[in-house]
Motif scaffolding. Sequence first.
Motif, PDB file in Angstrom:
ATOM      1  N   ASP A 269      56.389  54.289  11.129  1.00  0.00           N
ATOM      2  CA  ASP A 269      55.179  53.639  10.629  1.00  0.00           C
ATOM      3  C   ASP A 269      54.357  53.066  11.781  1.00  0.00           C
ATOM      4  O   ASP A 269      53.129  53.182  11.814  1.00  0.00           O
ATOM      5  N   GLY A 270      55.046  52.406  12.720  1.00  0.00           N
ATOM      6  CA  GLY A 270      54.345  51.851  13.877  1.00  0.00           C
ATOM      7  C   GLY A 270      53.686  52.917  14.716  1.00  0.00           C
ATOM      8  O   GLY A 270      52.546  52.766  15.179  1.00  0.00           O
ATOM      9  N   GLU A 271      54.384  54.032  14.938  1.00  0.00           N
ATOM     10  CA  GLU A 271      53.821  55.137  15.721  1.00  0.00           C
ATOM     11  C   GLU A 271      52.585  55.714  15.047  1.00  0.00           C
ATOM     12  O   GLU A 271      51.570  55.994  15.705  1.00  0.00           O
ATOM     13  N   PRO A 280      50.277  53.649   7.439  1.00  0.00           N
ATOM     14  CA  PRO A 280      51.355  54.575   7.061  1.00  0.00           C
ATOM     15  C   PRO A 280      51.686  54.505   5.570  1.00  0.00           C
ATOM     16  O   PRO A 280      52.807  54.208   5.172  1.00  0.00           O
ATOM     17  N   VAL A 281      50.678  54.769   4.765  1.00  0.00           N
ATOM     18  CA  VAL A 281      50.850  54.791   3.310  1.00  0.00           C
ATOM     19  C   VAL A 281      50.945  56.261   2.912  1.00  0.00           C
ATOM     20  O   VAL A 281      49.978  57.010   3.039  1.00  0.00           O
ATOM     21  N   TYR A 282      52.116  56.659   2.454  1.00  0.00           N
ATOM     22  CA  TYR A 282      52.403  58.069   2.219  1.00  0.00           C
ATOM     23  C   TYR A 282      51.931  58.525   0.846  1.00  0.00           C
ATOM     24  O   TYR A 282      51.678  57.711  -0.048  1.00  0.00           O
ATOM     25  N   ALA A 517      46.676  46.443   5.351  1.00  0.00           N
ATOM     26  CA  ALA A 517      47.659  47.048   4.439  1.00  0.00           C
ATOM     27  C   ALA A 517      49.011  47.130   5.147  1.00  0.00           C
ATOM     28  O   ALA A 517      49.104  47.534   6.304  1.00  0.00           O
ATOM     29  N   HIS A 518      50.071  46.743   4.426  1.00  0.00           N
ATOM     30  CA  HIS A 518      51.423  46.774   4.972  1.00  0.00           C
ATOM     31  C   HIS A 518      52.362  47.462   4.000  1.00  0.00           C
ATOM     32  O   HIS A 518      52.535  47.011   2.860  1.00  0.00           O
ATOM     33  N   ARG A 519      52.982  48.556   4.430  1.00  0.00           N
ATOM     34  CA  ARG A 519      53.981  49.256   3.610  1.00  0.00           C
ATOM     35  C   ARG A 519      55.282  48.462   3.658  1.00  0.00           C
ATOM     36  O   ARG A 519      55.873  48.279   4.714  1.00  0.00           O
ATOM     37  N   ARG A 520      55.735  48.032   2.498  1.00  0.00           N
ATOM     38  CA  ARG A 520      56.876  47.131   2.421  1.00  0.00           C
ATOM     39  C   ARG A 520      58.200  47.885   2.512  1.00  0.00           C
ATOM     40  O   ARG A 520      58.322  49.014   2.041  1.00  0.00           O
ATOM     41  N   GLY A 521      59.205  47.228   3.099  1.00  0.00           N
ATOM     42  CA  GLY A 521      60.528  47.821   3.195  1.00  0.00           C
ATOM     43  C   GLY A 521      61.484  47.332   2.132  1.00  0.00           C
ATOM     44  O   GLY A 521      62.466  47.989   1.829  1.00  0.00           O
ATOM     45  N   VAL A 527      52.718  47.901  -1.906  1.00  0.00           N
ATOM     46  CA  VAL A 527      52.030  47.746  -0.628  1.00  0.00           C
ATOM     47  C   VAL A 527      51.399  46.365  -0.617  1.00  0.00           C
ATOM     48  O   VAL A 527      50.731  45.973  -1.579  1.00  0.00           O
ATOM     49  N   SER A 528      51.632  45.627   0.455  1.00  0.00           N
ATOM     50  CA  SER A 528      50.985  44.322   0.601  1.00  0.00           C
ATOM     51  C   SER A 528      49.605  44.498   1.204  1.00  0.00           C
ATOM     52  O   SER A 528      49.402  45.373   2.056  1.00  0.00           O
TER      53      SER A 528
END
Length: 583
Positions: A269-271, A280-282, A517-521, A527-528
């Motif tokens: 996601d970081g890359e 990185p929202v798939y 936007a943050h993809r949560r683990g 998504v936050s």
Amino acid sequence: MAKRLGVFVFLLAPLLLKGLFVDSFIYEYTGTPWLGWARVLANDAVVYAALLALLYLSCWPGMRRPISALLRLSALALFTVYWIDYLVIANFDTHLALGDAIKYAGYSHKYLQQIYGLPDWALWAIALPVLAAIAALVSLPYRLPAERSRILPLFAIAGLPLISGFTDNDVYAHAWIYKNVFDYNLTIRSEASAYSPAFIRDFRHEEAQTCLAEPAQRKNIVILMVESLSAYQSRYFSGIRDWTPELDAIAANHLAFRNFYANGFITEDGEIALLTGLPPVYSPSSYSDGGSASFAGFYGVEQALPKRLKAHGYRSEFLTSADLEFGNTGTWAKSIGFDYIEGHDHPDYAHWDRYHFRAAPDEALYLRALDRIAKAANQPLLLFIKTVSTHHPYVDPETKQKSEEAAFRYADKQLGRFVRQLEDRHFFRNGLLLVVGDHHSMTPLKKEEAAHFGHYKASAKVPLLVVSGNGHADEDRQFQQTDVFNTLQGMVDGRQCRSDWQGVLWGEHAAPPRFIAHRRGDNRDKVSVFSEDGDYLIKLDGDDTRLGSDGVDPGLSRLLVGKINALRLARLNWLAKSAETSN
């Protein structure tokens, strides 16, 4: 009697361990003792009812041997999944998810070898007794005791599912942690819900962008992505821990972003965020590509930083001491335009000890980076460096001490040495070094983090610092990893663009994005979205993707949900075109 007691303890071991871990986790936040135990028992009672029922029926008098064996194998499979789920929770702060199991299955044995230093023969030495125990469990003719003794376990098995009526899973922000593995996977399966053809056909989303000219700069650029570097580890960036004195000293003399966020929860996601500028929202989950979903939909991105900078005469290089086969990293890096890609198999690493992902320690990686920088002296350079030494499970390569603090103190020392070596070589006369975390460490949130940053933001908080010759400044406005891409390509182009979802980190047109936007683990189906005005959760569910927050202005809700749908549909469209091309 002793055998039965031993079997009973063995069966309960993962439940007891999970209850202990979760109770400690929750007590950190709520101060309520036994709450974690109660919630784990309520959620996992149905799993243990199924496990015990399978074993009970397999021992029933007159049960045919093949059916009995099948029942015991099913119980063993259920028990194994439960054990693995507990180990994943305790080590990675997330549940065992079906997608992860498919994605990492092919590399898991290598990972175990690297963690524990086990040769192939050692794995067989462990596997053979386990296989023998499984064969004994399946084949030996265990039978239930006399009829009058059979009724009690039957009542216990039948009563366990009744406890699940006390789950009450919606009253706590981290309720995901005490759900059972099957309930969790059922909850997050909405992430895989497909968009209907009608929705795709009718979908529209527009996003305004403002672009302004400024003097172009052709500086050498080094992006140093540090594994699991999180704000809480730094006194300068959080005040919570003091494990990174070198990083803090550098930040105190350069440009430090103290309110910075990762766009995802894993390294890939970081890359993606740093190098393509795309969150990185798939697309709805797909486990194709040989069982791996790594970078799915993000191969060959035309706007990627290596491709954009190549038009301005840059040479781009991707450097890591890790195995490039893991997650198809090498293939992905090539697809987005890197001219040179190097991993763990470079000859210079031959005499170094190896750790996670066959990686030499950070010290060796920085020596390789200095060598590559020296060799590119006559051409503008984009160098992306990915470290590994602070990957979980944590170990200090010098002292072999196994602790998170020791691993980060080692990495911090090597980072400080690397920066001083760059200074000695006058790199910063015409060069930039960006130091950034790839994601929050895969460890449970600290109580201080939640109190300082909030439950949701804390899991995305990472440092960013920019080392150059421009002096010190602290930036406290909200920025994100995708803004690194946006700012660098704009700096070289001489044209900085921003929007509600794109920020500019520095320069005369510096401005934060309105939304991050943050993809949560933890909750993979959410998504936050962070903003200065509030934080929001978006539930991924195909056509029914929606805002999980009440009382939000309908216009804002449409804006946020529309953006997430647009990101997912763009990746879905890319996958469809890729499939057409390959056919």
